[in-house]
Design a protein around this motif. Structure first.
Motif, PDB file in Angstrom:
ATOM      1  N   LEU A 168       0.176 -20.763  -0.067  1.00  0.00           N
ATOM      2  CA  LEU A 168      -0.655 -19.662   0.441  1.00  0.00           C
ATOM      3  C   LEU A 168       0.130 -18.818   1.438  1.00  0.00           C
ATOM      4  O   LEU A 168      -0.001 -17.590   1.462  1.00  0.00           O
ATOM      5  N   GLY A 169       0.950 -19.465   2.258  1.00  0.00           N
ATOM      6  CA  GLY A 169       1.784 -18.735   3.201  1.00  0.00           C
ATOM      7  C   GLY A 169       2.794 -17.857   2.496  1.00  0.00           C
ATOM      8  O   GLY A 169       3.026 -16.700   2.900  1.00  0.00           O
ATOM      9  N   VAL A 170       3.412 -18.361   1.439  1.00  0.00           N
ATOM     10  CA  VAL A 170       4.356 -17.574   0.649  1.00  0.00           C
ATOM     11  C   VAL A 170       3.650 -16.383   0.009  1.00  0.00           C
ATOM     12  O   VAL A 170       4.225 -15.297  -0.133  1.00  0.00           O
ATOM     13  N   TRP A 171       2.396 -16.568  -0.355  1.00  0.00           N
ATOM     14  CA  TRP A 171       1.612 -15.471  -0.940  1.00  0.00           C
ATOM     15  C   TRP A 171       1.141 -14.452   0.098  1.00  0.00           C
ATOM     16  O   TRP A 171       0.482 -13.478  -0.247  1.00  0.00           O
ATOM     17  N   GLY A 172       1.452 -14.689   1.352  1.00  0.00           N
ATOM     18  CA  GLY A 172       1.110 -13.728   2.393  1.00  0.00           C
ATOM     19  C   GLY A 172      -0.141 -14.041   3.183  1.00  0.00           C
ATOM     20  O   GLY A 172      -0.574 -13.227   4.000  1.00  0.00           O
ATOM     21  N   ILE A 173      -0.745 -15.209   2.959  1.00  0.00           N
ATOM     22  CA  ILE A 173      -1.941 -15.583   3.711  1.00  0.00           C
ATOM     23  C   ILE A 173      -1.535 -16.096   5.088  1.00  0.00           C
ATOM     24  O   ILE A 173      -0.702 -16.983   5.214  1.00  0.00           O
ATOM     25  N   GLU A 174      -2.117 -15.526   6.136  1.00  0.00           N
ATOM     26  CA  GLU A 174      -1.816 -15.942   7.503  1.00  0.00           C
ATOM     27  C   GLU A 174      -2.426 -17.323   7.794  1.00  0.00           C
ATOM     28  O   GLU A 174      -3.409 -17.716   7.149  1.00  0.00           O
TER      29      GLU A 174
END
Length: 242
Positions: free
Chosen positions: A143-149
């Motif tokens: 999720l972090g790689v996908w841009g989710i903070e």
């Protein structure tokens, strides 16, 4: 606007100079305080759960980990760790695929096949000896790689430091874990228990590193380590220009 400090008494000059020096520091401190409050809005509840986790750890988990370390032979402990590491490779492979890291996913698949067969169900890490690197990925990182903070900081009962993003990721990872799908409840709970004790035993050497306010220490370590993992170590170096 300029101030002719040479015309002021020495005490006043020193006071004005101190104000000029302290204002930027106070401003930076206020900004850091606001940032900390924004990412830890549930600090009251989090501290309560953190206290419970420390009590549970001191009462049960750490003593079990110490006993496990002192009385279980190292080869057996290595086999237990390798077994759970092999299970983790399944989740890591899936998340490497979701992150577009196909080469790593292929390597993870190779590790699973080799360690599950030649490694006798994962008890021996033959794949590492053959040069296949162990990776660590989870759905929170994806999720972090996908841009989710990360979202607000959350302390989970028993499982400890997390965030809104990583808590959701943890739930998804739990469903992927083959242990979750064991039909026998006693076998499933026992396997989770052994995994947790083995995990805690691996952290015994780091206990002395925690200093000061342990809650703040763990919180900051959690944010920094997760940022490092999401970016695969490519974090900004604040001293790069020096």
């Amino acid at each position: 606007m300029s101030c002719h400090l040479s015309q002021k008494p020495a005490a006043l000059r020193r006071a004005l100079l101190a104000i000029c020096l302290l204002l930027p520091a106070a401003s930076a401190l206020a900004q850091n305080w606001e940032a900390a409050a924004d990412r830890d809005p549930f600090s009251g509840v989090n501290r309560a759960i953190f206290g419970f986790n420390e009590y549970f750890d001191n009462l049960l988990l750490r003593p079990l980990a110490v006993t496990y370390t002192n009385h279980v032979p190292p080869p057996v402990r290595a086999g237990v760790g390798n077994f759970f590491s092999n299970i983790d490779d399944i989740n890591t492979m899936a998340n490497n695929l979701l992150q577009g890291k196909v080469d790593r996913a292929v390597s993870d698949c190779g590790r699973i096949l080799i360690n599950s067969t030649l490694g006798i169900g994962g008890l021996f890490d033959v794949a590492s000896e053959l040069g296949l690197e162990k990776h660590h990925e989870d759905f929170g990182q994806t999720l972090g790689v996908w841009g989710i903070e990360p979202g607000p900081y959350i302390v989970l009962p028993i499982f400890g430091a997390s965030s809104a993003r990583d808590t959701f990721g943890f739930v998804i990872d739990s469903f992927v874990n083959p242990v979750y799908h064991l039909e026998n409840d006693r076998a499933r709970v026992s396997t989770y228990g052994v995994e947790r004790v083995d995990w805690r035993a691996g952290l015994l050497s780091t206990d002395a590193l925690v200093s000061g306010d342990s809650y703040l220490f763990v919180r900051e370590a959690q944010f920094q380590s997760r940022d490092y993992e999401v970016k695969d170590g490519a974090v900004e170096d604040p001293f790069a220009d020096f």
